[in-house]
Design an enzyme around this catalytic site. Structure first.
Site, PDB file in Angstrom:
ATOM      1  N   ASP A 160      -8.249  64.978 100.765  1.00  0.00           N
ATOM      2  CA  ASP A 160      -8.066  63.573 100.398  1.00  0.00           C
ATOM      3  C   ASP A 160      -8.612  62.700 101.520  1.00  0.00           C
ATOM      4  O   ASP A 160      -8.264  62.885 102.694  1.00  0.00           O
ATOM      5  CB  ASP A 160      -6.585  63.260 100.181  1.00  0.00           C
ATOM      6  CG  ASP A 160      -6.043  63.890  98.898  1.00  0.00           C
ATOM      7  OD1 ASP A 160      -6.832  64.544  98.183  1.00  0.00           O
ATOM      8  OD2 ASP A 160      -4.844  63.733  98.627  1.00  0.00           O
ATOM      9  N   ASP A 211      -2.808  61.874  85.650  1.00  0.00           N
ATOM     10  CA  ASP A 211      -1.736  61.781  86.633  1.00  0.00           C
ATOM     11  C   ASP A 211      -0.503  61.230  85.933  1.00  0.00           C
ATOM     12  O   ASP A 211      -0.561  60.151  85.334  1.00  0.00           O
ATOM     13  CB  ASP A 211      -2.145  60.869  87.786  1.00  0.00           C
ATOM     14  CG  ASP A 211      -3.466  61.303  88.420  1.00  0.00           C
ATOM     15  OD1 ASP A 211      -3.685  62.526  88.516  1.00  0.00           O
ATOM     16  OD2 ASP A 211      -4.267  60.429  88.795  1.00  0.00           O
TER      17      ASP A 211
END
Length: 239
Positions: free
Chosen positions: A8, A129
């Site tokens: 990330d 998500d």
């Protein structure tokens, strides 16, 4: 099932968030390319790279780091975060990124997702998500009124290669994945599913291996040391 390490990116650094909250950030490296090389040495076949700033801004922000990662390793790389138009996909594929993950735009612009799948067959994944079973978008800042399972079913004829299903409430907390919700999701959707969020150790990998998953994305666990990537890869390969 394939073990997929996550990288990330925030401000050009390799970080991990808790539940996607930008204020709950831990920096693990200011050299994401070296981290990518480490995971490749440990046996990773795919890297899952997320441009966190891009997810918020709606456009790529960490392209330099993404380019550095691509130049550092020879394995498959998938990139998500801020992919909202064809120009961005073109740009990433020109950088030799292997596949892209479309999240927010899959919700807000279904035509864009289908057109991307048509133009780039086999290179587009949908990122779903979920927060309490509902789809979240824009870097998890907004929760929609769409049920994750219903939305996923609607993608079955879109041409996406797979769905990455993330349980936001488990992400980055090392609490273990929500096996119940992942099981329900995989049983309800015909597309290949990659699970993400909550893996804390090898026992979680063993539980996930019982489900019909194409892969599992691991993040905080391999950075904190609670999961050894080499061991996890050996486990799923039965070696």
């Amino acid at each position: 099932m394939i073990i997929i390490p996550a990288i990330d990116l925030k401000d050009g650094k390799c970080v991990r968030l808790q539940q996607g909250k930008m204020e709950n950030v831990t920096i693990y490296s200011d050299d994401p390319a070296s981290m990518a090389r480490r995971w490749e040495r440990d046996g990773a076949e795919i890297l899952h790279v997320v441009d966190l700033d891009g997810a918020i801004e709606g456009r790529p922000v960490n392209l330099k780091s993404i380019t550095d990662i691509r130049n550092a390793v020879n394995i498959t790389i998938e990139v998500g975060g801020g992919i909202r138009d064809m120009e961005t996909i073109d740009k990433l594929l020109l950088l030799k990124i292997d596949r892209v993950v479309i999240g927010t735009s899959a919700v807000n612009d279904p035509y864009f997702l289908k057109e991307a799948c048509r133009r780039f067959p086999g290179k587009v994944l949908a990122g779903i998500d979920a927060r309490d079973g509902m789809v979240a978008i824009k870097g998890w800042k907004e929760t929609t009124e769409k049920r994750a399972i219903d939305f996923a079913r609607g993608l079955e004829d879109s041409g996406v290669k797979a769905i990455i299903f993330t349980d936001i409430k488990r992400d980055g907390l090392l609490l273990g994945p929500n096996i119940k919700s992942i099981k329900e999701f995989t049983e309800s959707v015909r597309l290949p599913v990659i699970a993400s969020g909550g893996v804390s150790g090898s026992n979680d990998i063993k539980e996930l291996m019982k489900l019909p998953l194409e892969g599992v994305i691991v993040g905080k666990a391999i950075y904190s040391g609670s999961l050894d990537l080499k061991e996890a890869i050996r486990l799923v390969k039965g070696t």
